[in-house]
Design an enzyme around this catalytic site. Structure first.
Site, PDB file in Angstrom:
ATOM      1  N   GLU A   1      38.324  34.667  52.737  1.00 36.61           N
ATOM      2  CA  GLU A   1      37.685  35.735  53.592  1.00 36.61           C
ATOM      3  C   GLU A   1      36.610  35.910  53.863  1.00 36.61           C
ATOM      4  OE1 GLU A   1      39.997  38.954  51.380  1.00 36.61           O
ATOM      5  OE2 GLU A   1      41.182  39.164  53.473  1.00 36.61           O
TER       6      GLU A   1
ATOM      7  N   GLU B   1      47.162  37.181  47.968  1.00 34.08           N
ATOM      8  CA  GLU B   1      47.357  38.618  47.498  1.00 34.08           C
ATOM      9  C   GLU B   1      48.619  38.945  47.461  1.00 34.08           C
ATOM     10  OE1 GLU B   1      45.098  37.279  50.006  1.00 34.08           O
ATOM     11  OE2 GLU B   1      43.190  38.117  49.708  1.00 34.08           O
TER      12      GLU B   1
END
Ligand code: CAA
Length: 263
Positions: A117, A137
């Site tokens: 990210e 995640e």
């Protein structure tokens, strides 16, 4: 200890006009804990305000970029605290996307979760041959929280983004290149030098026009095509009020090199 510096921050390039930020938390695979991101925020802002710096490069080590946000820091958090923003968790992250100067990420090894990210919030990504990108995640019971489901989808399209986010499966550098996540792939030992070279080249340009170009390209991600085209045309018009546009075009017509920016 938490006083230990987690970043190495330097000026690099022949003209010292590239700001280098190196993640340096090897014991935790460069996990992006809050103290590290606070240092990152300070470093990015300092380079952003420094007229001598034309571009910023963010890198990890030759073995790993970053294994994501710090899971040991997150494990104790509860919904109300992070939802209300009382602990300002992830607040520092927006500094990267909001930086007005170009940021190039030079990635080797694992670039996972928040690491992926972080580089997607940069402007250009160069990868080493053994780089691996992923949003794992889901494997720890959460979803990407700093742009992983949004910027990844913009970059690689729905099918590959969905596959990565739903499984945590990683993609290698070649796949990332084909999918458009990264713009170049180099041997691990060369990727940082290539990123710095790119930063130096950008640093040769007019800082004012560089900022406009960055704003224009980023608009393609945020506006409709109609709005984006309108915004681009207005920026183009605005360049006609600048010294650098006049100098750039005059130099071409007069068959000479443009003089350094005055704007
Ligand atoms: N946070 C905190 N610590 C981490 C970490 C992380 N994201 N990733 C690795 N570490 C630590 C490990 O706990 C370990 O520390 P100890 O020796 O003190 O236990 C050390 O770094 C080395 O890690 P491993 O032993 O796991 O190393 P490995 O080589 O076997 O595996 C890896 C490497 C595949 C990257 C593995 O560490 C891993 O899967 N890490 C987690 C990846 C992940 O899930 N990232 C997403 C985080 S969530 C997120 O980023 C939220 C968001 O969107 C904002």
């Amino acid at each position: 200890t938490h006083h230990e510096k987690m970043l190495i921050v330097q000026r690099v390039g022949a003209k010292q006009n590239v700001g280098l930020i190196k993640l340096n938390r090897p014991k935790a695979h460069n996990a992006l804990c809050t103290p590290l991101m606070k240092e990152m925020q300070t470093a990015v802002k300092e380079f952003e305000e420094d007229d001598k710096i034309g571009a910023i490069v963010i890198t990890g080590s030759e073995k790993i970029f970053a294994a994501g946000a710090d899971i040991k820091e997150m494990v104790v958090k509860d919904f109300a605290t992070i939802y209300t923003g009382k602990d300002h968790f992830l607040d520092e992250w927006k500094t990267i996307a909001e930086c007005k100067k170009p940021i190039i990420a030079a990635v080797n090894g694992f670039c996972l979760g928040g690491g992926c990210e972080l580089v997607m919030a940069c402007d250009i990504i160069y990868a080493g041959h053994h780089a691996q990108f992923g949003q794992p995640e889901i494997n720890i019971g959460t979803v990407p929280g700093a742009g992983g489901s949004q910027r990844l989808t913009h970059a690689v399209g729905k099918s590959l983004a969905m596959e990565m986010v739903l499984t945590g499966n990683r993609i290698d550098a070649e796949t990332a290149l084909r999918a458009g996540l990264v713009s170049k792939v180099y041997p691990a030992k060369e990727v940082l030098a290539k990123a710095i070279e790119l930063g130096e080249k950008i640093g040769e340009q007019s800082p004012l026009i560089v900022q406009m170009c960055k704003e224009a390209v980023n608009s393609a991600y945020e506006l409709t095509l109609k709005e984006g085209l309108h915004f681009e045309r207005r920026l183009f018009h605005a360049t006609f009020s600048t010294h650098d546009r006049k100098e750039g075009m005059s130099a071409f017509v007069e068959k000479r090199k443009p003089k350094r920016s005055l704007d």
